[in-house]
Design a protein around this motif. Structure first.
Motif, short mmCIF file in Angstrom:
data_model
loop_
_atom_site.label_atom_id
_atom_site.label_comp_id
_atom_site.label_asym_id
_atom_site.label_seq_id
_atom_site.Cartn_x
_atom_site.Cartn_y
_atom_site.Cartn_z
N PRO A 223 0.82 -1.32 -0.05
CA PRO A 223 0.20 0.08 -0.09
C PRO A 223 0.86 1.39 0.25
N VAL A 224 2.04 1.16 0.83
CA VAL A 224 2.69 2.31 0.89
C VAL A 224 3.19 3.02 -0.29
N LEU B 161 2.29 5.78 -2.76
CA LEU B 161 2.29 7.26 -2.33
C LEU B 161 3.59 7.66 -2.75
N GLN B 162 3.86 9.05 -2.69
CA GLN B 162 5.08 9.59 -2.92
C GLN B 162 5.41 10.59 -1.95
N TYR C 67 4.37 12.24 1.87
CA TYR C 67 3.20 11.30 2.08
C TYR C 67 3.92 9.83 2.52
N ILE D 168 5.65 9.93 5.95
CA ILE D 168 4.57 10.22 7.00
C ILE D 168 3.96 8.52 7.31
N VAL D 169 3.52 7.98 6.43
CA VAL D 169 3.09 6.58 6.50
C VAL D 169 4.01 5.47 7.08
N LEU E 182 6.48 6.47 8.97
CA LEU E 182 6.45 7.08 10.50
C LEU E 182 5.35 6.29 11.09
N ALA E 183 4.05 6.34 10.57
CA ALA E 183 3.17 5.86 11.32
C ALA E 183 3.21 4.38 11.27
N PHE E 184 3.71 3.58 10.41
CA PHE E 184 3.84 2.23 10.53
C PHE E 184 4.83 1.80 11.78
#
Lengths: 289, 350
Positions: free
Chosen positions: B119-120, B123-124, B127, B130-131, B133-135
C-alpha cells in the motif's frame, strides 16, 4: 459518551493549533519542521517559569511565552534553515532534527528531566450542562482554536502580508519578481507558527499538567500526522485533521484499548492516505512531464 | 593484475575498510587497550552500520524517504529473541542458533516489508515518509502490549497480560509487554557482526550494480522516463523496500541477542531518525559514507563522555554545523577556497 466527545474535541483543538504551524511552514518553506514539537515544549516551560518563578498572572505569562517562542522561531529560521534555502529537502530535514535535539537537550540542562507540575492558568469555573461537566480548560482550548482559525483565515485572505504569504508558497521566484520580500515573509511564517506553538504548549500543559523536555515530541508527531491527514498546506485541512485525530484518539482509548490508541490513530491515517493520497482537503497537483 | 571496473574497485575498498577495522579492533583488544564501554559498543556499531546500509538502499538508491526503519529492526529483534529462546533445547550450539534467529528475523521483517510496502509505495514524497513513520509507531505500539511465552506445547500469545497465556508451569515468558524481552542469552559477538556486515555489503553492492539496481536508480532519477521505458515501477520499488526491510530485520536480531533485555520502546521514532542521520551525513546513496558516518556517530556519544551532561547538546550542534557546512553554497565555497590555498602553499614549499 458526550464527555468523550468534548475531551476529543478539546485534545483535537490542541493538535489543530500545532498542525496549523506545521502546515503554514510546510506551505511556504516546503520543509517538515521537526523542531516544531520542541517549540511547544519551550512555550510550556516559559509559561511555567513566568507563573511559578516570577509569580506573574496567567495572561501576561502566556503573552511572555508567545513572545519568546516567536523570537525563537525567527532565530531558528535565520540561523539554521535560511542558509539551506537551496539545499535538498533531506538536508533541511536533518538540520531540523538537529535543532530539535538541541532544544530538547538545552531544556534538559536548564530544567532537568524531572517532570514539573504545570500550574493551572485557567481559573474559570467548570461549566455543567445537565449531568455533564465541561472543564474550563476544554472550553478555553476550543475557543482559542476557533479564534486562531478565524484570525488566520482572515489574515491569509484579506491582508497584504497574508496574500504575500500565499504568493510565496505558490511560486517563490515569481513572488520575488512582484516585489515581495520573500525572506521576510518566510520569517513571518515561522514567527506565527512558533507563536501558535507557544499557545498550544500552554493549552496542552493545562490539560495534561506534567512538563518534561520531551513533552512536545509525541504531540508534535501527532499534529504533523494531523496536518498530513487534512492535506498538508491547507489551513482548514489542518483544523479538520487535528480535531478528527483528537476524536479518534479519545474514542479509541475509551472503547477499544488504552495502550493501542496511538496505533489506532496511525492506522486510520494510513487508511485515509491510501484511499485519498493528498489528505482530506489537499489539492491534487498534476504531474507535468 | 587485471583491470577492474570502477565500481568493483570501490566495492573491494569497502570490504578492505571493514576487514581493516576488524583487525585493528582485535589487535587493540588483545593488547587490552579497548575500554569496557567501547567493547560494549562493538556489536551496536556493526548493527548501526548495517542499518545505515539498509536504509541507504531505500533513501539513497530507491529515493524514497522512510521514517519508520526502526520498526523493521524491532520486528527482526523480537522475532530473533523468540526463535533463539524457543530453540534453546532443540539447537544447543549458540552460533547455529544465532544464524537461525537472524535468518528468521530477516524473513519475518521481509514479510512485514511486503505487507507495508504494497500500500505505501503508491504514495510519494512526504506522504510516503509520514506513512512509514506511522507504521513504525504502530509496530512499536502493538509490540508494547503483546505477550508471548513458550512451554512444552509451543508458543502462546496474548494481548492482555502474561497470566492470560495459560502456559504450563515450566513455561517461560519471552515477551512481556512494555517490559520487553528479558533473560535473553547473549549470542551475538563482534565477529558475528562483522561477518553479517560483510555479507550485507556484498549483497547490496552486487544489487546496486545489477540489472535490478540500475532499474531502481533509473526510477529514482526519473519516474516518468523509467515508466516510459517499460519498467514496472511498483515491482522495483517493492524489491528495494523489502530487501531493505529484511536486512534491517537481520540487524535487529543481531542487536537484540547482544543484550539480556530489550524493550519495544528502544525502536521508536528517534532510532529511525538516528539511522536516517547516518545516511544523510554520510552522503545519500554513498554506501561507504554511510558506513563511516554510522560507525563514528555511534561512538561519538561515548567519546564525548567527558562533556557528560553536555554531550547530547554537543552532538546536536555538531549535527547542525555539519549540515550547514556541507550544504550551504557559501560555506562550500569557503571550504574550497581554504583547502585550495592550503594546497597552493604546499606546492610552493615543494
Amino acid at each position: 459518551m458526550l464527555t468523550y466527545l468534548i475531551n476529543g474535541i478539546s485534545l483535537g483543538s490542541v493538535y489543530a493549533i500545532i498542525a496549523l504551524g506545521y502546515t503554514m511552514v510546510y506551505g511556504i518553506a516546503k520543509m517538515l519542521n521537526f523542531a516544531h514539537g520542541d517549540v511547544i515544549m519551550v512555550g510550556g516551560y516559559m509559561a511555567f517559569c513566568a507563573t511559578s518563578y516570577l509569580g506573574w498572572p496567567a495572561i501576561p505569562s502566556v503573552l511572555f511565552s508567545v513572545l519568546v517562542c516567536t523570537v525563537l522561531g525567527i532565530v531558528i529560521e535565520r540561523l539554521a534553515y535560511k542558509p539551506l534555502r537551496n539545499a535538498s529537502s533531506l538536508a533541511v530535514l536533518i538540520t531540523a532534527i538537529g535543532v530539535s535535539y538541541f532544544l530538547q537537550n538545552t531544556a534538559l540542562l536548564i530544567w532537568s528531566s524531572n517532570p514539573k507540575a504545570f500550574p493551572n492558568l485557567v481559573s474559570l469555573p467548570n461549566l455543567s450542562v445537565g449531568s455533564i461537566q465541561i472543564s474550563s480548560v476544554a472550553m478555553v482550548t476550543v475557543a482559542a482554536c476557533i479564534i486562531i482559525m478565524v484570525g488566520l483565515t482572515l489574515f491569509t485572505d484579506k491582508t497584504k502580508m497574508g496574500k504575500a504569504m500565499r504568493a510565496v508558497s505558490e511560486d517563490k521566484g515569481a513572488a520575488q519578481l512582484m516585489g515581495i520580500n520573500v525572506n521576510g515573509t518566510i520569517s513571518l511564517t515561522f514567527a506565527i507558527g512558533s507563536g501558535l506553538a507557544a499557545i498550544a504548549g500552554v493549552l496542552l500543559c493545562s490539560a495534561y499538567p506534567t512538563l518534561m523536555p520531551t513533552t512536545g515530541a509525541m504531540p508534535g508527531i501527532k499534529a504533523f500526522t494531523a496536518a498530513v491527514f487534512g492535506g498538508i498546506g491547507s489551513i482548514p485541512g489542518a483544523m479538520l485533521g487535528g480535531i478528527l485525530l483528537g476524536l479518534i484518539e479519545i474514542f479509541g482509548k475509551a472503547y477499544i484499548s488504552t495502550q493501542l490508541s496511538d496505533a489506532i490513530v496511525f492506522a486510520v491515517l494510513i487508511i485515509v492516505l491510501i484511499v485519498k493520497p493528498t489528505g482530506l482537503l489537499g489539492k491534487k497537483v498534476n504531474e507535468k512531464v | 593484475m587485471k583491470k577492474m571496473s570502477k565500481s568493483s574497485r570501490s566495492a573491494f575498498i569497502n570490504y578492505g575498510i571493514v576487514l581493516l577495522f576488524y583487525l585493528v579492533v582485535q589487535l587493540f583488544i588483545s593488547q587490552g587497550r579497548v575500554s569496557s564501554s567501547l567493547m560494549g559498543q562493538l556489536v551496536p556499531i556493526c548493527v548501526y552500520v548495517i542499518m545505515a546500509l539498509s536504509l541507504n538502499l531505500v533513501v539513497g538508491i530507491s529515493g524514497e524517504l522512510s521514517l519508520g526503519h526502526a520498526g523493521f529492526m524491532s520486528v527482526g529483534a523480537f522475532t530473533g529473541v523468540i526463535v533463539a529462546m524457543s530453540l534453546k533445547n532443540a539447537v544447543p550450539a549458540g552460533v547455529l542458533r544465532l544464524i537461525i534467529a537472524i535468518v528468521i528475523g530477516a524473513a519475518i521483517a521481509a514479510v512485514m516489508g511486503i505487507v507495508i510496502g504494497i500500500p505505501v509505495l503508491r504514495l510519494q514524497g512526504d506522504y510516503l515518509a509520514i506513512v512509514t513513520l506511522a507504521f513504525g509507531e504502530i509496530i512499536k505500539n502493538v509490540l508494547n502490549c503483546l505477550y508471548i511465552g513458550v512451554d512444552g506445547h509451543g508458543l502462546h500469545f496474548s494481548m492482555k497480560d502474561a497470566n492470560s497465556m495459560n502456559m504450563e508451569m515450566d513455561g517461560t515468558v519471552i515477551l512481556n509487554g512494555p517490559i520487553g524481552a528479558v533473560g535473553i542469552q547473549k549470542l551475538s559477538s563482534f565477529t558475528a557482526g562483522v561477518v553479517l556486515l560483510l555479507l550485507v555489503l556484498f549483497y547490496i553492492q552486487n544489487l546496486v550494480n545489477s540489472r535490478n539496481g540500475r532499474a531502481i536508480k533509473a526510477i529514482r532519477d526519473s519516474r516518468i522516463a523509467a515508466e516510459a521505458c517499460g519498467l514496472n515501477i511498483t515491482e522495483y520499488k517493492l524489491k528495494a523496500f523489502v530487501t531493505s526491510a529484511a536486512i534491517a530485520g537481520a540487524a535487529g536480531a543481531l542487536y537484540a541477542l547482544n543484550y539480556s533485555t530489550v524493550v519495544p520502546k528502544k525502536f521508536d521514532f528517534n532510532t529511525s531518525i538516528l539511522i536516517l542521520v547516518f545516511v544523510v551525513l554520510g552522503g545519500i546513496g554513498n554506501l561507504r559514507g554511510s558506513m563511516i558516518a554510522a560507525a563514528l556517530l555511534t561512538v561519538l556519544p561515548e567519546l564525548l563522555r567527558q562533556f557528560q551532561d553536555y554531550r547530547m547538546l554537543v552532538y546536536a550542534i555538531v549535527l547542525i554545523l555539519v549540515m550547514l557546512l556541507t550544504n550551504n553554497e557559501e560555506a562550500k565555497a569557503l571550504v574550497a577556497r581554504i583547502s585550495g590555498r592550503f594546497r597552493k602553499s604546499k606546492a610552493v614549499q615543494e
